[in-house]
Structure formats: structure tokens, C-alpha cells
Motif scaffolding. Structure first.
Motif, mmCIF file in Angstrom:
data_model
loop_
_atom_site.group_PDB
_atom_site.id
_atom_site.type_symbol
_atom_site.label_atom_id
_atom_site.label_comp_id
_atom_site.label_asym_id
_atom_site.label_seq_id
_atom_site.Cartn_x
_atom_site.Cartn_y
_atom_site.Cartn_z
ATOM 1 N N GLN A 14 15.963 -11.840 -22.955
ATOM 2 C CA GLN A 14 17.281 -11.405 -22.438
ATOM 3 C C GLN A 14 17.845 -12.567 -21.862
ATOM 4 O OE1 GLN A 14 18.713 -8.406 -22.634
ATOM 5 N NE2 GLN A 14 20.459 -9.825 -22.361
ATOM 6 N N THR A 15 17.101 -13.774 -21.333
ATOM 7 C CA THR A 15 17.596 -14.819 -20.855
ATOM 8 C C THR A 15 18.196 -15.842 -21.803
ATOM 9 O OG1 THR A 15 16.097 -14.656 -18.835
ATOM 10 C CG2 THR A 15 17.119 -16.914 -19.382
ATOM 11 N N CYS A 16 17.447 -15.767 -22.953
ATOM 12 C CA CYS A 16 17.577 -16.549 -24.130
ATOM 13 C C CYS A 16 18.959 -16.163 -24.782
ATOM 14 C CB CYS A 16 16.663 -16.994 -24.943
ATOM 15 S SG CYS A 16 15.148 -17.719 -24.389
ATOM 16 N N HIS A 17 19.171 -14.703 -24.765
ATOM 17 C CA HIS A 17 20.069 -14.150 -25.546
ATOM 18 C C HIS A 17 21.310 -14.496 -24.633
ATOM 19 C CE1 HIS A 17 22.898 -11.425 -27.091
ATOM 20 N NE2 HIS A 17 23.242 -11.106 -25.979
ATOM 21 N N ASP A 18 21.323 -14.579 -23.516
ATOM 22 C CA ASP A 18 22.531 -14.778 -22.321
ATOM 23 C C ASP A 18 23.088 -16.236 -22.643
ATOM 24 O OD1 ASP A 18 22.350 -12.130 -21.778
ATOM 25 O OD2 ASP A 18 21.371 -12.773 -19.790
ATOM 26 N N LEU A 19 22.044 -17.078 -22.862
ATOM 27 C CA LEU A 19 22.348 -18.483 -22.911
ATOM 28 C C LEU A 19 22.847 -18.694 -24.449
ATOM 29 C CD1 LEU A 19 22.381 -21.471 -22.269
ATOM 30 C CD2 LEU A 19 20.137 -21.852 -22.946
ATOM 31 N N LYS A 25 28.378 -28.053 -16.674
ATOM 32 C CA LYS A 25 29.838 -28.510 -16.543
ATOM 33 C C LYS A 25 30.609 -27.300 -17.165
ATOM 34 C CE LYS A 25 29.470 -32.609 -18.281
ATOM 35 N NZ LYS A 25 29.838 -33.905 -19.001
ATOM 36 N N PHE A 26 30.098 -26.717 -18.279
ATOM 37 C CA PHE A 26 30.358 -25.482 -18.988
ATOM 38 C C PHE A 26 30.433 -24.493 -18.263
ATOM 39 C CE2 PHE A 26 30.776 -21.968 -22.124
ATOM 40 C CZ PHE A 26 31.878 -22.302 -22.986
ATOM 41 N N ARG A 27 29.178 -24.130 -17.676
ATOM 42 C CA ARG A 27 29.080 -22.681 -17.047
ATOM 43 C C ARG A 27 29.646 -22.657 -15.783
ATOM 44 N NH1 ARG A 27 24.450 -22.015 -14.840
ATOM 45 N NH2 ARG A 27 23.696 -24.166 -14.780
ATOM 46 N N THR A 28 29.943 -23.729 -15.346
ATOM 47 C CA THR A 28 30.628 -23.732 -13.898
ATOM 48 C C THR A 28 32.215 -24.149 -13.726
ATOM 49 O OG1 THR A 28 29.944 -25.926 -13.361
ATOM 50 C CG2 THR A 28 28.445 -24.075 -12.603
ATOM 51 N N ALA A 29 32.861 -24.602 -14.905
ATOM 52 C CA ALA A 29 34.179 -24.857 -15.257
ATOM 53 C C ALA A 29 34.709 -23.748 -14.602
ATOM 54 C CB ALA A 29 34.183 -25.041 -17.023
ATOM 55 N N LYS A 30 36.026 -24.354 -14.203
ATOM 56 C CA LYS A 30 37.127 -23.576 -13.234
ATOM 57 C C LYS A 30 38.298 -23.240 -14.089
ATOM 58 C CE LYS A 30 34.459 -23.222 -9.745
ATOM 59 N NZ LYS A 30 33.827 -22.254 -9.173
ATOM 60 N N SER A 31 38.318 -24.023 -15.488
ATOM 61 C CA SER A 31 39.680 -23.897 -16.267
ATOM 62 C C SER A 31 39.062 -24.132 -17.854
ATOM 63 C CB SER A 31 40.545 -24.951 -16.022
ATOM 64 O OG SER A 31 40.169 -26.262 -16.433
ATOM 65 N N VAL A 52 24.822 -16.590 -25.982
ATOM 66 C CA VAL A 52 26.262 -16.006 -25.994
ATOM 67 C C VAL A 52 27.159 -17.313 -25.435
ATOM 68 C CG1 VAL A 52 27.730 -14.464 -24.772
ATOM 69 C CG2 VAL A 52 25.706 -13.688 -25.861
ATOM 70 N N LEU A 53 26.821 -18.013 -24.516
ATOM 71 C CA LEU A 53 27.269 -19.045 -23.777
ATOM 72 C C LEU A 53 27.424 -20.100 -24.733
ATOM 73 C CD1 LEU A 53 26.127 -19.123 -20.185
ATOM 74 C CD2 LEU A 53 28.180 -18.105 -20.912
ATOM 75 N N VAL A 54 26.439 -20.367 -25.401
ATOM 76 C CA VAL A 54 26.582 -21.715 -26.387
ATOM 77 C C VAL A 54 27.575 -21.287 -27.429
ATOM 78 C CG1 VAL A 54 25.044 -23.065 -28.149
ATOM 79 C CG2 VAL A 54 24.318 -22.550 -25.634
ATOM 80 N N MET A 55 27.488 -19.765 -28.003
ATOM 81 C CA MET A 55 28.229 -19.518 -29.101
ATOM 82 C C MET A 55 29.785 -19.667 -28.714
ATOM 83 S SD MET A 55 26.616 -19.335 -31.746
ATOM 84 C CE MET A 55 27.672 -18.635 -32.929
ATOM 85 N N ARG A 56 29.956 -19.483 -27.254
ATOM 86 C CA ARG A 56 31.385 -19.639 -27.018
ATOM 87 C C ARG A 56 31.819 -20.750 -26.904
ATOM 88 N NH1 ARG A 56 31.171 -15.248 -21.562
ATOM 89 N NH2 ARG A 56 31.066 -13.317 -22.939
ATOM 90 N N SER A 57 30.801 -21.809 -26.464
ATOM 91 C CA SER A 57 31.258 -23.325 -26.449
ATOM 92 C C SER A 57 31.544 -23.744 -27.910
ATOM 93 C CB SER A 57 30.247 -23.915 -25.929
ATOM 94 O OG SER A 57 29.086 -24.370 -26.521
ATOM 95 N N ILE A 58 30.600 -23.244 -28.962
ATOM 96 C CA ILE A 58 31.120 -23.803 -30.409
ATOM 97 C C ILE A 58 32.344 -23.149 -30.721
ATOM 98 C CG2 ILE A 58 30.020 -23.259 -32.489
ATOM 99 C CD1 ILE A 58 27.282 -23.245 -31.398
ATOM 100 N N ALA A 59 32.650 -21.940 -30.310
ATOM 101 C CA ALA A 59 33.958 -21.345 -30.752
ATOM 102 C C ALA A 59 35.136 -22.081 -30.147
ATOM 103 C CB ALA A 59 34.124 -20.033 -30.221
#
Length: 370
Positions: free
Chosen positions: A183-188, A49-55, A190-197
């Protein structure tokens, strides 16, 4: 005293039926799942739901779920993370193949330096504990070492610290598989840290430049079969109860089907089983992220205990082998970790002084291994 416990495994509110339900067509229909009678909960969060969110509001809804869980228990099960099951299975297979190599070949890749933090760690070399005292850790290691072996992998382009790779003939495609997975784990991450932010009401990209150097650690773990008589020594466990072994921002933990992970309820100090759930990753807050957030986010004690054993004689049982893969996510080594701007609390006080990431992590590694 950290003795292996079957009671804690049996106390779990999970059942085979509920595990099947979580991986069925309802697609994580249960918002949370209890891991103990006290109501201590580790939620299952659908990150798709976070990865595909439109807003931004859509992202914020999932981000708030994650941060709420990290405030309460410090742990989540992340579903919908986007890493294909086949990819994870291949990494597990390559890891198992590595640990089956002769000890002579693995020993040539031995871990040597806390700044490098790369290479093979034999059974008994590490002793994870909350203690930061090197002498105390050495005594614990001599008395009751952690019964596991590991292979530590860092970023491969570092000009000073090099990964130690087995010969291609000994472990075909091992290097390529692990670098791709890193690399795959690093990319994930980054997304998790964005959600935490977002969940902390910061700009979504707040942490991007602070984790971009990929100063992480991919740890392959093997817990060999072991007789119960070995594990019941005073202080012995598969891996000691700890929070400080997870030094960085978050840890991504990939479990096999054997289980053994236990998480401590921070409110009453009781450990509860956190069994594997298909197609999810266990994620927990690391010490530096907890420090960064002024302890708003919890770095929670956890350990690995022996799973149910098989009887091999009238007086002895043996535990099965277990595998796991941990990706320890860290800030850039140059990053200064200081209280986040909106986490100082009502009195505006920070609990901890600023600290350099590299100094903190290398110091903890030096104490743990030496």
C-alpha cells in the motif's frame, strides 16, 4: 552475450566519499551524478519538494526534473520519497527470513499462472530478456537461467487470484509487513504518476483513475552466493539485460548495499553501474508508460551483474549474496494504453496501436516463465 563484468562496476564515477556526501547534512547537494565517462547521468531528485509543495508551479518544477530525466535516461534516484528507512529495513529483514525457509516450504507456494503472477519462483525458472518469443526464451533459460529466486505478491483483495502466504509460524509478520508495504508503494506510485502528468503538461490527476485498482506486483528478490565458474557460462548473468521485464508504468527498486545494477546508455549501448545511494529509490520507466508516451519517456535496458567476488581457492571465487525489492507499478488491467494526447509528435502519428493492459502484461509474463 551478457557476461558479468567488474570493469563496468569500476568505471562508475561514484566513490565512497561521494556516496557519503549524498547522504550527509547537505541533503542531496549534487543535482546530478554521472555513471560513466560518456556523461550519461541518472539524477538524484528530491521528491520532498513535490510532496510538500504549496503551489502548482512548485510541483511543476520537480515534475519537469523527473520527466526530463525519464526522457534522457529513463532512470532517476528518488530522494525525499517519504518512506521511512526503518520501514524499508524491516521489509528487507522479512524478505531475507522468507528466503531462508526450507525449500520444501517455499515450493508449496510455487508460482503457477501468468494471470495470477503470485508465489515463489525458484532459481532458474525465469529468464529475463528483450525477446518476446516463448521458444527463444525457453532455450535461453535452459542454457543460462537467471541466478536468482523471488517471491511475487499482488493485491490481496482480488476475488479470483490469491496471494500465496507462508504459515505465520514459518515467517512471523511477513504477510502484514508486505501488505502494508504494498500500500505504501502504491501511494508513492500515485504521486510519481502525478508528477509525470504535470511534467508532460497534462492535468495532475490525469493518471489517477487509470492506476487506482492497484494491479501491481511486489517482487522480493534474493541472489544467492554463486561461484564465478557458474556465472561465466555463455549468456549467464545475475539477471539478463532487459527492458520488457518492467512491463508497466514505473518500477520502484530498493537496493541493498551490495549493488550490481547496471543501466545502458541508450545513445551508445554501454552499460554503467548504478550503485546504491542511501535513502533513495531507483525509479525507471516501464514499457507501457514508454508506449503510452509514444517513446517520449524511455524504457531503458538494464541488468544485474555479479558484484566483486571473494577468492575461495587458487582457481575459484564466489560472489556475495544480494537482496533487492522491486515494486512493479501497472495501470489498471482494464486500462487501454494509447498515445497520450500531447505525445504524438509533429506529424500527429502514434507509433503503437492501443493495447489493453492486462492482455499485454499477461502475455509478457507467459512468455517469460513458459
Amino acid at each position: 552475450m551478457l557476461l558479468p563484468s567488474l570493469t563496468s562496476l569500476r568505471s562508475s564515477a561514484f566513490s565512497r566519499k561521494s556516496l557519503r556526501a549524498l547522504s550527509s547534512g547537505s541533503r542531496y547537494g549534487l543535482a546530478t551524478i554521472a555513471t560513466g565517462a560518456e556523461g550519461f547521468r541518472i539524477p538524484v531528485i528530491d521528491f520532498a519538494k513535490f510532496r510538500t509543495a504549496k503551489s502548482l508551479p512548485e510541483k511543476k518544477a520537480t515534475a519537469d526534473e523527473i520527466v526530463t530525466a525519464f526522457k534522457e535516461s529513463g532512470f532517476i534516484y528518488l530522494a525525499g520519497h517519504g518512506i521511512p528507512t526503518a520501514t524499508i529495513q524491516d521489509v528487507f529483514a522479512k524478505s531475507a527470513g522468507f528466503f531462508k525457509m526450507p525449500m520444501e516450504a517455499k515450493s508449496k507456494l510455487a508460482w503457477e499462472d501468468p494471470r495470477s503472477n503470485r508465489g515463489y519462483v525458484a532459481v532458474g525458472r525465469e529468464r529475463v530478456t528483450q525477446s518476446a518469443d516463448a521458444d527463444e526464451i525457453a532455450q535461453l533459460r535452459a542454457k543460462a537461467p537467471d541466478f536468482k529466486e523471488s517471491m511475487e505478491i499482488g493485491r490481496d483483495w482480488d476475488s479470483t487470484w490469491k496471494n500465496q502466504w507462508p504459515q505465520e509460524s514459518d515467517a512471523p509478520q511477513f504477510k502484514r509487513t508486505m501488505l502494508d508495504f504494498y500500500q505504501t508503494c502504491h501511494d508513492l506510485h500515485v504521486l510519481v504518476m502525478r508528477s509525470i502528468a504535470l511534467g508532460l503538461d497534462l492535468e495532475e490527476s490525469y493518471f489517477d483513475a487509470k492506476v487506482s485498482d492497484q494491479c501491481h506486483n511486489l517482487r522480493l528478490l534474493s541472489y544467492p552466493p554463486v561461484t564465478r565458474s557458474v556465472l561465466v557460462k555463455e549468456g549467464q548473468a545475475r539477471a539478463g539485460a532487459h527492458s520488457e521485464i518492467d512491463y508497466g508504468t514505473v518500477t520502484l527498486l530498493f537496493q541493498d548495499s551490495v549493488g550490481g545494477l547496471e543501466v545502458q546508455n541508450p545513445h551508445n549501448q554501454v552499460f554503467h553501474a548504478a550503485p546504491p545511494i542511501p535513502d533513495t529509490i531507483v525509479i525507471n520507466v516501464g514499457d507501457l508508460l514508454s508506449r503510452w508516451s509514444n517513446d517520449v519517456l524511455r524504457s531503458t535496458l538494464h541488468r544485474v551483474v555479479a558484484p566483486p567476488a571473494k577468492k575461495i581457492s587458487e582457481t575459484e571465487t564466489i560472489t556475495p549474496a544480494r537482496q533487492s525489492i522491486a515494486f512493479f507499478c501497472n495501470p489498471n488491467f482494464s486500462t487501454e494504453v494509447a498515445c497520450l494526447p500531447n505525445c504524438a509528435g509533429v506529424n500527429g502519428q502514434a507509433k503503437y496501436p492501443p493495447i489493453n493492459t492486462e492482455k499485454y502484461i499477461v502475455g509478457r509474463l507467459a512468455a517469460t516463465y513458459h
